[in-house]
Design an enzyme around this catalytic site. Sequence first.
Site, PDB file in Angstrom:
ATOM      1  N   GLU A  32       0.836  -1.191   0.000  1.00 58.29           N
ATOM      2  CA  GLU A  32       0.000   0.000   0.000  1.00 58.29           C
ATOM      3  C   GLU A  32       0.876   1.249   0.000  1.00 58.29           C
ATOM      4  O   GLU A  32       1.940   1.265   0.627  1.00 58.29           O
ATOM      5  CB  GLU A  32      -0.902  -0.003   1.239  1.00 58.29           C
ATOM      6  CG  GLU A  32      -1.728  -1.278   1.369  1.00 58.29           C
ATOM      7  CD  GLU A  32      -2.471  -1.397   2.686  1.00 58.29           C
ATOM      8  OE1 GLU A  32      -2.904  -0.346   3.207  1.00 58.29           O
ATOM      9  OE2 GLU A  32      -2.601  -2.523   3.199  1.00 58.29           O
ATOM     10  N   GLU A  48     -10.050   6.176   2.213  1.00 54.19           N
ATOM     11  CA  GLU A  48     -10.491   5.457   3.407  1.00 54.19           C
ATOM     12  C   GLU A  48     -10.478   6.432   4.571  1.00 54.19           C
ATOM     13  O   GLU A  48      -9.590   7.282   4.681  1.00 54.19           O
ATOM     14  CB  GLU A  48      -9.552   4.284   3.709  1.00 54.19           C
ATOM     15  CG  GLU A  48      -9.828   3.570   5.024  1.00 54.19           C
ATOM     16  CD  GLU A  48      -8.739   2.555   5.390  1.00 54.19           C
ATOM     17  OE1 GLU A  48      -8.833   1.987   6.494  1.00 54.19           O
ATOM     18  OE2 GLU A  48      -7.810   2.350   4.589  1.00 54.19           O
TER      19      GLU A  48
END
Length: 327
Positions: free
Chosen positions: A134, A244
């Site tokens: 990520e 997110e």
Amino acid sequence: MRPSYNPKGMHHDSNITPHLITQTWHQNGKCPEHTIPIRRTKEEHVLRASSVRRFGRKMPRSIPLLNPTNDTNTPNILRGHQYATASARYDKCYGTKGTFNMWKPAISRANDFSLTQLWITAGSYNGNNLNTIEAGWQVYPDLYSDSNARLFIYWTRDAYQTTGCYNLLCSGFIQTSNQITIGGSISPTSNYGGTQYDIDILVWKDRGSGNWWLQVGGYNVGYWPSYIFSNLTDSASTIMWGGEIFSPDVGQTSTHMGSGHFPNEGFGKASYIKNIQVVDSFNRLNPPSDVGLITEQNNCYNVESGNSSDWGTYIYYGGPGNNPNCP
């Protein structure tokens, strides 16, 4: 200490002039050759964690559910996470690239966070063998002691259970660049209705060494060695891009995602990721295929996708969180 080959076929804007992104510490100079910049970890940072063991780690299940109706575990929303993302699945995929719009979203509580990132994944939650790579930017006061937008990375090979961490807070990622601080502040950030700033992030598997390399703003920053993974040793099966937020008050929180505005407001107001591409088995970057969208409460945070000659495949995403229609 360098990748064997860079991917071919990068999509570049034809009409929009990019703005230079810098890190705040560059005002004080650069690190010498053969050294790397490392953000200082202070005692106060560690003491804010729930435990020393969990410091610098995400909570388990910190990823969008691809099939939430088929998942037997508690939905993400009950664990405090909300997402507005795009995803694509492949038999084999070897990386992705995107141009990430930079913002400084408002955070309601110190232990809330808001981030924009790419996910490269293989494996599954059910077997606790999910592997992820990520990278992106985040605002996370509890981790960094401020509300600055910061470059970050993450990895795990067991669905966030015991392996992996943010940035360089555990062994795993090997940094090679003296130009970029992982976890360092990024400036400037975009203004609503004003100047927009963005940064290119590319992660790809070097077919020579087998390592997964990270490139930020044209700099090869370092790599995740293939041996720290299990399922990502060969290739990835799912790629995701988007935003997110985490909050114990999810559904009630006013923590912003992206610019804090919904995707239908468009350029200069909503946050975007453009020039989205994926790396194929021939080490070429191509537009993603069969892109799906994932959001859990689209009146709180939402995502839209599109294609154009200038931007290639892109998404607009984000939202303000709590509002008269949320929850």
